[in-house]
Every structure is written in structure tokens, then in C-alpha cells.
Design an enzyme around this catalytic site. Structure first.
Site, mmCIF file in Angstrom:
data_model
loop_
_atom_site.group_PDB
_atom_site.id
_atom_site.type_symbol
_atom_site.label_atom_id
_atom_site.label_comp_id
_atom_site.label_asym_id
_atom_site.label_seq_id
_atom_site.Cartn_x
_atom_site.Cartn_y
_atom_site.Cartn_z
ATOM 1 N N LYS A 155 13.222 40.200 -0.446
ATOM 2 C CA LYS A 155 13.063 41.490 -1.129
ATOM 3 C C LYS A 155 11.590 41.903 -1.098
ATOM 4 O O LYS A 155 10.716 41.035 -1.015
ATOM 5 C CB LYS A 155 13.499 41.358 -2.596
ATOM 6 C CG LYS A 155 14.990 41.282 -2.813
ATOM 7 C CD LYS A 155 15.322 41.197 -4.291
ATOM 8 C CE LYS A 155 16.824 41.084 -4.524
ATOM 9 N NZ LYS A 155 17.586 42.282 -4.136
ATOM 10 N N ASP A 199 19.070 38.247 -12.555
ATOM 11 C CA ASP A 199 20.271 38.207 -11.723
ATOM 12 C C ASP A 199 21.310 37.204 -12.239
ATOM 13 O O ASP A 199 22.307 36.942 -11.583
ATOM 14 C CB ASP A 199 19.873 37.912 -10.266
ATOM 15 C CG ASP A 199 20.769 38.615 -9.267
ATOM 16 O OD1 ASP A 199 21.477 39.564 -9.668
ATOM 17 O OD2 ASP A 199 20.763 38.219 -8.091
ATOM 18 N N ASP A 223 20.432 38.515 1.216
ATOM 19 C CA ASP A 223 20.243 39.129 -0.101
ATOM 20 C C ASP A 223 21.571 39.596 -0.720
ATOM 21 O O ASP A 223 21.616 39.957 -1.890
ATOM 22 C CB ASP A 223 19.259 40.307 0.028
ATOM 23 C CG ASP A 223 18.688 40.730 -1.312
ATOM 24 O OD1 ASP A 223 18.876 39.986 -2.301
ATOM 25 O OD2 ASP A 223 18.055 41.803 -1.365
ATOM 26 N N ARG A 260 28.062 37.902 -4.043
ATOM 27 C CA ARG A 260 29.463 37.796 -3.618
ATOM 28 C C ARG A 260 29.740 36.423 -3.015
ATOM 29 O O ARG A 260 30.859 35.925 -3.068
ATOM 30 C CB ARG A 260 29.788 38.944 -2.658
ATOM 31 C CG ARG A 260 29.007 38.918 -1.383
ATOM 32 C CD ARG A 260 28.965 40.269 -0.670
ATOM 33 N NE ARG A 260 28.008 41.198 -1.283
ATOM 34 C CZ ARG A 260 27.814 42.442 -0.873
ATOM 35 N NH1 ARG A 260 28.526 42.939 0.118
ATOM 36 N NH2 ARG A 260 26.936 43.217 -1.485
#
Ligand code: BES
Ligand code: MN
Ligand code: ZN
Length: 499
Positions: free
Chosen positions: A275, A286, A345, A349
Site C-alpha cells: 500500500k 483491519d 492486498d 477474502r
């Protein structure tokens, strides 16, 4: 802040009375009696225009007569009967600032009596507890010289005529405490709040009740189960990944459990798909999904809900290193499906899919996963509304109703085969990214490939879990929605009458 229900006797004994006044300037019974006691000072302030009932306008009266409350804080509620949840919260926020400013320690709050077409008696009690707890929250544990704490010592009596007031006070308090826990865990820095730290916190919960059992699967156990997709996310980090499972048995063992799954990326650097630097510190947040589900579990225990609940946290740290997974790597999930990792990134999932496969063995009644999953969600819904996606219309409606009851806004987005196609991969069963468009939907579509055996919904809290800028900090959002969802599962008749 401590909350108790007011009794008639406590009204006149309070240190400070917090009184609502709407623009029609009508004094209710309590207001009339204190006005009389103080020789009509409130009516005179109204007559002179010093008190207008205008929204948030306020005045503090000192009572120098020997009877009644020492101070009367009158606050304007605006148009009579028109308080929305948002305005009610703003009013409570103003009240908290005044309580703090005047160093008030004991309040008898009559704002809960302010009538509104938008908010019932019991909703006002819960909003009051949740909002004031939220407003008085601080996170100062890493300040070497913290300012003295204010708020913990304040006692507030809530005025209500509702029969269910006590029950809603307890629900509001359990929710508020859970939001506090969620915010505390979320605000911790990544060097403290690691996957192992989250596992310890889950183990602590088990000590609170004999109905709770915590199980932690380490990397070896996960590898044996074939969770190679989850493991690929943490393989570049020195911190070991953890799968944390908390079982709460509030009902017969045979009863199907309600399962909550949280994304617990304790720091998301992006991995090899690194990032940009600006604002990267916020990626310590997160793990807000994990914090939400763990905190919700605390409320379930506190409320002793008569249902079975299982909370699962998929936790890892996403870092770049020579052992990190690379764009183009292909991994096999616990389900047997293969994934081509085109962007490291899009890791949320990857940890969630294996957790969602793992829980199928519990034969869940419902499953909700909660995750700070996509930046695209912030573009779609901003910082005000959580995205909800589901494979079951009835369940989606149920969660939207819970969201409204809890005043924790959520909005449904679609899933569908036309979006699923965006995940096509040339080399594996699917790619982990779906292109530039509809990022929140394609992320949920990815998860949907692992949830076909049960009733499932996904909450994307990327926009609602924390605030940036001057007021940077976790919000505790999705805890009210999740607690309400489980309360409704425990007591379906309450839902019908409250909806
Ligand atoms: N944790 C982020 C999502 C996120 C970003 C939440 C900013 C809150 C604020 C997630 O792991 C992520 O990086 N998602 C990528 C997905 C993309 C690579 C398909 C994103 O949203 O950019
Ligand atoms: Mn990411
Ligand atoms: Zn992430």
C-alpha cells in the site's frame, strides 16, 4: 458511566436534573414541580426568551432553595415530537459536553421522556446509554501522562414510564460495554494487537462463563485442515496466524448455532502489493471485524441469551518479505477450490474463505461475516452505512430490520453471476480480485463461493468501523447490529412487536 432507572423519589434528590424543552415551551409534570419549587424561574426564562426550546440551546439554573435538585439543566429539543435518532444523539452529545464542563457527577436524565414519533420509549433508553458511553470513551493507555479520567464516576438515573425499561437498560448497557471492548481492541497498535494477542483475548472471554469454550488453531493445525489460502496471507510475517473459535452454549446442544466470523488482519501493509505510505497506520484497524464479533460475544454472555453462538476469527498479519506470497501465486483453499492471488492486498477474502469453509461442520442456523474488506465500500456508502450482501433474501431482511432497531445503518448490495464472472482466472478456479468496478460486490462474490451450504450474510464495515483525521479512532460499529440480530434470534416475538 453508570446507569440506573429513576424512581419518583430520586427525581427530587438528584444533584442535577436534565430537562428537555421543546419549541412549544410546554412544561411537563417534573418541570412544573421544579419550576414551582424555584419560584417560577424557568417560566420567567421562557417568558423573557432566555429559554426557547430551540434544538440544543441550553441553560443551567442553580437551585438555592433547600429542596429539590441542586442544578437544573434545560436543553432544547426543537420541534415537538420530531426528534430523529440522529438529532437525539446530537442532543446527548451536547449534554455530555455540558456534564463534563460543569463536572456533574449525578444526573437525573429526563431526556428519555422527550416524546418523538421516530423513537419509542425503550429506543430512547438504549440510545441514551449507547451514545453517552460512546461520547465519554477515551483511549489513553499509551499516554505517559494521561489526563484524569472523567465519566467512569458519573451516575445517571434514566426516567421512563415503560414497563420494559429495565430490560432495555440491560440490553443498552451490554451493547455499550461491548462497543467499548470493540473500540479498545481496535485502537490498539499492531505491535501489541497481534493474532496471538487476539487469541489471548478470546481465551479471557471463556473464563467469564462456563457456557463458553475457546479453541485456538495454530498454523500446524490449520495446515492439517488444508487452510492454505488463509496461511498464505501470514506467511510473510514473523507473527503466526491464528484461527480463533469461541463457542457459547446458551441452549440445547442439538440446537443449530448462529455463527459470526470476523476478519482479523492485525496489520494490512498490502504485502508484496504494498500500500502507499500515507495513512498506512490506519491498517491496524483491519481487525475491526474480529473485534466486533468478539465484543458481540461478550454481550451475548452478559445477556445470557438462550441460543448457541459460535464466533470465529481468522487472524493474520499481511506483510511483505522474502517468504511472503507473490502476485501470481496459486493456493488451494480448505474447500479444494484453487485461487490465483493477483493482488496480495486483497487478503481479507483469503483468510475469510477458509474460516467460512471451516464452520460448515457446525451446521449453522445463520452465518454473518464482518470485515473491513474493501476501500470500494467507502466510495459506495461513505462512512455512514455498512454494506450488507447475502445469499438469502429473508435473512437479509432480518438483518436490515435489526440494523434499524439498533440504529446502526446498513444497506444491501446485490450479488449475482454477472459479477461472479469478474473473478475468472486463466490458471486457477478463481482470481482474488475482480477488476476496478463493483469492488465490494466482487469481494462478497468471492466469499459466496464458500458459503453455499448455509444461510449467510456479509457485512463490509470498511467505511463505518473507524474515523480518520483529528478524531481518529474506532467506532464500535456493527456491534449494535450484531447484538440486535442475536437478541432477535433468541426472542423472535420481541422482534415482531418492535418492528
Ligand atoms: N483492508 C483493505 C480494505 C480497506 C481499505 C479498508 C481502506 C478500509 C480502508 C483490504 O484488505 C484491501 O486492501 N482491499 C483492496 C482490494 C483490492 C486490492 C481489490 C482495496 O480495497 O483496495
Ligand atoms: Mn488489503
Ligand atoms: Zn485488509
Amino acid at each position: 458511566m453508570n446507569f440506573v432507572l429513576a424512581t419518583n423519589a430520586s427525581t427530587m434528590q438528584a444533584d442535577t436534573l436534565l430537562l428537555p424543552l421543546s419549541q412549544d415551551k410546554r412544561l411537563d409534570d417534573i418541570a412544573q414541580s421544579v419550576d414551582q419549587l424555584m419560584g417560577g424561574v424557568i417560566s420567567r426564562a421562557i417568558a423573557s426568551g432566555d429559554l426557547s426550546g430551540e434544538f440544543k440551546r441550553h441553560h443551567l439554573f442553580l437551585n438555592d432553595t433547600p429542596q429539590g435538585p441542586r442544578r437544573i439543566l434545560v436543553i432544547g429539543t426543537g420541534e415537538p415530537g420530531k426528534l430523529t435518532a440522529r438529532k437525539y444523539r446530537l442532543l446527548l452529545q451536547t449534554s455530555w459536553n455540558l456534564i463534563k464542563h460543569h463536572r456533574i457527577n449525578n444526573v437525573h436524565n429526563c431526556l428519555t421522556q422527550a416524546q418523538s414519533v421516530h423513537l419509542g420509549d425503550t429506543a430512547r433508553i438504549r440510545l441514551t446509554i449507547e451514545t453517552l458511553t460512546h461520547a465519554s470513551y477515551t483511549f489513553r493507555q499509551y499516554k505517559s501522562q494521561p489526563e484524569p479520567e472523567y465519566g467512569a464516576t458519573v451516575t445517571m438515573q434514566l426516567s421512563s414510564t415503560s414497563q420494559d425499561a429495565q430490560q432495555h437498560l440491560e440490553l443498552g448497557f451490554a451493547t455499550a460495554q461491548a462497543m467499548d471492548l470493540c473500540r479498545n481492541l481496535s485502537n490498539l497498535p499492531g505491535n501489541i494487537c497481534t493474532p496471538s494477542y487476539l487469541a489471548e483475548q478470546a481465551q479471557k472471554l471463556a473464563k467469564e462463563s462456563t457456557k463458553v469454550k475457546t479453541e485456538v488453531l495454530d498454523e500446524t493445525a490449520m495446515a492439517q485442515l488444508g487452510m492454505h489460502c488463509l496461511l498464505s496471507v501470514g506467511q510473510g510475517s514473523a507473527e503466526p496466524s491464528q484461527l480463533i473459535v469461541v463457542h457459547y452454549q446458551g441452549s440445547d446442544q442439538a440446537e443449530q448455532p448462529h455463527v459470526l466470523v470476523g476478519k482479523g488482519i492485525t496489520f494490512d501493509s498490502g504485502g508484496i502489493s504494498l500500500k502507499p505510505g500515507a495513512g498506512m497506520d490506519e491498517m491496524k484497524y483491519d481487525m475491526c471485524g474480529a473485534a466486533s464479533v468478539l465484543a458481540t460475544m461478550q454481550a451475548v454472555i452478559e445477556l445470557a441469551l438462550p441460543i448457541n453462538v459460535i464466533t470465529v476469527i481468522a487472524s493474520a498479519e499481511n506483510m511483505p518479505s522474502s517468504t511472503a506470497c507473490k502476485p501470481g501465486d496459486i493456493v488451494t483453499t480448505m474447500s479444494g477450490q484453487t485461487v490465483e492471488i493477483l493482488n496480495t492486498d486483497a487478503e481479507g477474502r483469503l483468510v475469510l474463505c477458509d474460516a467460512l469453509t471451516y464452520i460448515a461442520q457446525f451446521n449453522p442456523a445463520t452465518v454473518v461475516d464482518v470485515a473491513t474488506l474493501t476501500g470500494a465500500c467507502i466510495i459506495a456508502l461513505g462512512h455512514h452505512t455498512t454494506a450488507l450482501l447475502s445469499n438469502d433474501d429473508t435473512f437479509a431482511e432480518h438483518l436490515l430490520a435489526a440494523s434499524q432497531q439498533a440504529h446502526d445503518p446498513a444497506w444491501r448490495l446485490p450479488l449475482g453471476d454477472e459479477y461472479q464472472e469478474q473473478l475468472d482466472s486463466n490458471f486457477a478456479d478463481m482470481a482474488n480480485i475482480g477488476g476496478r468496478t463493483a469492488g465490494t460486490i466482487t469481494a462478497a462474490c468471492f466469499l459466496a463461493r464458500f458459503t453455499q451450504q448455509y444461510t449467510w450474510a456479509h457485512l463490509d464495515i470498511a467505511g463505518t468501523a473507524w474515523s480518520s483525521g483529528k478524531h481518529k479512532g474506532a467506532s464500535g460499529r456493527s456491534v449494535p447490529l450484531l447484538v440486535q440480530h442475536l437478541v432477535n434470534q433468541a426472542n423472535p416475538t420481541v422482534t415482531a412487536s418492535q418492528a
